[in-house]
Design a protein around this motif. Sequence first.
Motif, mmCIF file in Angstrom:
data_model
loop_
_atom_site.group_PDB
_atom_site.id
_atom_site.type_symbol
_atom_site.label_atom_id
_atom_site.label_comp_id
_atom_site.label_asym_id
_atom_site.label_seq_id
_atom_site.Cartn_x
_atom_site.Cartn_y
_atom_site.Cartn_z
ATOM 1 N N TRP A 50 15.372 -19.888 72.103
ATOM 2 C CA TRP A 50 14.546 -19.045 72.972
ATOM 3 C C TRP A 50 15.071 -17.614 72.956
ATOM 4 O O TRP A 50 14.299 -16.666 72.860
ATOM 5 C CB TRP A 50 14.544 -19.631 74.378
ATOM 6 N N ASP A 51 16.384 -17.451 73.035
ATOM 7 C CA ASP A 51 16.979 -16.113 73.032
ATOM 8 C C ASP A 51 16.717 -15.380 71.722
ATOM 9 O O ASP A 51 16.446 -14.178 71.716
ATOM 10 C CB ASP A 51 18.488 -16.179 73.299
ATOM 11 N N GLU A 52 16.783 -16.089 70.602
ATOM 12 C CA GLU A 52 16.494 -15.474 69.299
ATOM 13 C C GLU A 52 15.031 -15.055 69.215
ATOM 14 O O GLU A 52 14.716 -13.989 68.688
ATOM 15 C CB GLU A 52 16.833 -16.441 68.158
ATOM 16 N N LEU A 53 14.148 -15.896 69.735
ATOM 17 C CA LEU A 53 12.727 -15.572 69.733
ATOM 18 C C LEU A 53 12.454 -14.343 70.607
ATOM 19 O O LEU A 53 11.724 -13.431 70.201
ATOM 20 C CB LEU A 53 11.912 -16.767 70.221
ATOM 21 N N LEU A 54 13.048 -14.300 71.781
ATOM 22 C CA LEU A 54 12.894 -13.141 72.661
ATOM 23 C C LEU A 54 13.403 -11.884 71.968
ATOM 24 O O LEU A 54 12.729 -10.846 71.973
ATOM 25 C CB LEU A 54 13.634 -13.366 73.981
ATOM 26 N N ALA A 55 14.564 -11.960 71.349
ATOM 27 C CA ALA A 55 15.125 -10.802 70.646
ATOM 28 C C ALA A 55 14.210 -10.349 69.510
ATOM 29 O O ALA A 55 14.030 -9.135 69.299
ATOM 30 C CB ALA A 55 16.519 -11.135 70.105
ATOM 31 N N TYR A 56 13.628 -11.304 68.797
ATOM 32 C CA TYR A 56 12.713 -10.953 67.710
ATOM 33 C C TYR A 56 11.494 -10.207 68.258
ATOM 34 O O TYR A 56 11.063 -9.196 67.705
ATOM 35 C CB TYR A 56 12.274 -12.211 66.940
ATOM 36 N N CYS A 57 10.946 -10.709 69.355
ATOM 37 C CA CYS A 57 9.783 -10.054 69.968
ATOM 38 C C CYS A 57 10.137 -8.648 70.446
ATOM 39 O O CYS A 57 9.375 -7.695 70.237
ATOM 40 C CB CYS A 57 9.265 -10.885 71.141
ATOM 41 N N LEU A 58 11.292 -8.513 71.085
ATOM 42 C CA LEU A 58 11.690 -7.221 71.640
ATOM 43 C C LEU A 58 12.058 -6.195 70.563
ATOM 44 O O LEU A 58 12.105 -5.001 70.853
ATOM 45 C CB LEU A 58 12.852 -7.403 72.620
ATOM 46 N N ALA A 59 12.295 -6.651 69.345
ATOM 47 C CA ALA A 59 12.616 -5.728 68.253
ATOM 48 C C ALA A 59 11.374 -5.006 67.720
ATOM 49 O O ALA A 59 11.493 -4.042 66.960
ATOM 50 C CB ALA A 59 13.308 -6.488 67.120
ATOM 51 N N LYS A 60 10.202 -5.432 68.127
ATOM 52 C CA LYS A 60 8.960 -4.789 67.694
ATOM 53 C C LYS A 60 8.844 -3.398 68.330
ATOM 54 O O LYS A 60 9.235 -3.216 69.493
ATOM 55 C CB LYS A 60 7.744 -5.631 68.101
ATOM 56 N N PRO A 61 8.286 -2.434 67.610
ATOM 57 C CA PRO A 61 8.141 -1.085 68.176
ATOM 58 C C PRO A 61 7.340 -1.092 69.480
ATOM 59 O O PRO A 61 6.266 -1.681 69.550
ATOM 60 C CB PRO A 61 7.388 -0.319 67.085
ATOM 61 N N GLY A 62 7.904 -0.491 70.517
ATOM 62 C CA GLY A 62 7.219 -0.382 71.798
ATOM 63 C C GLY A 62 7.222 -1.637 72.644
ATOM 64 O O GLY A 62 6.641 -1.654 73.723
ATOM 65 N N ALA A 63 7.881 -2.716 72.181
ATOM 66 C CA ALA A 63 7.882 -3.979 72.923
ATOM 67 C C ALA A 63 8.817 -3.898 74.120
ATOM 68 O O ALA A 63 9.877 -3.272 74.053
ATOM 69 C CB ALA A 63 8.301 -5.127 72.008
ATOM 70 N N TRP A 64 8.396 -4.546 75.199
ATOM 71 C CA TRP A 64 9.233 -4.592 76.394
ATOM 72 C C TRP A 64 9.002 -5.891 77.135
ATOM 73 O O TRP A 64 7.941 -6.488 77.057
ATOM 74 C CB TRP A 64 9.004 -3.373 77.287
#
Length: 114
Positions: free
Chosen positions: A3-17
């Motif tokens: 779950w933490d890796e998935l969250l980090a992957y999502c948050l690495a997207k430009p403008g993601a929060w």
Amino acid sequence: MTWDELLAYCLAKPGAWQDEPWEGDVVVKVGSKIFAFLGSEGPGVGLKCGPNREAADEWLARYPEDASVMPYIGRSGWNTLRVAGKIPDDEVREAVDASYDAVVAKLPKRERPT
């Protein structure tokens, strides 16, 4: 993928929060729109898996045990994909990318990441 890796992957997207519009339910947004529903460290992620239900149903056909229609917004092409199941991690990442791209494309220009 955890779950933490998935969250980090999502948050690495430009403008993601990260946001928590409902207590205990983590989502990731770009601009003002959600592109990933992560919940509370659950086994799945809710993503825009196609422009319509018919296209998103391909996930259900390929992974009947690990993909399901999201309640309420599923008719618009949103699915829940189980992480750490039979769906390979690279396909989950590709689905995150596609969900992000689909949501960004619908944002007003002023909200799009640069």
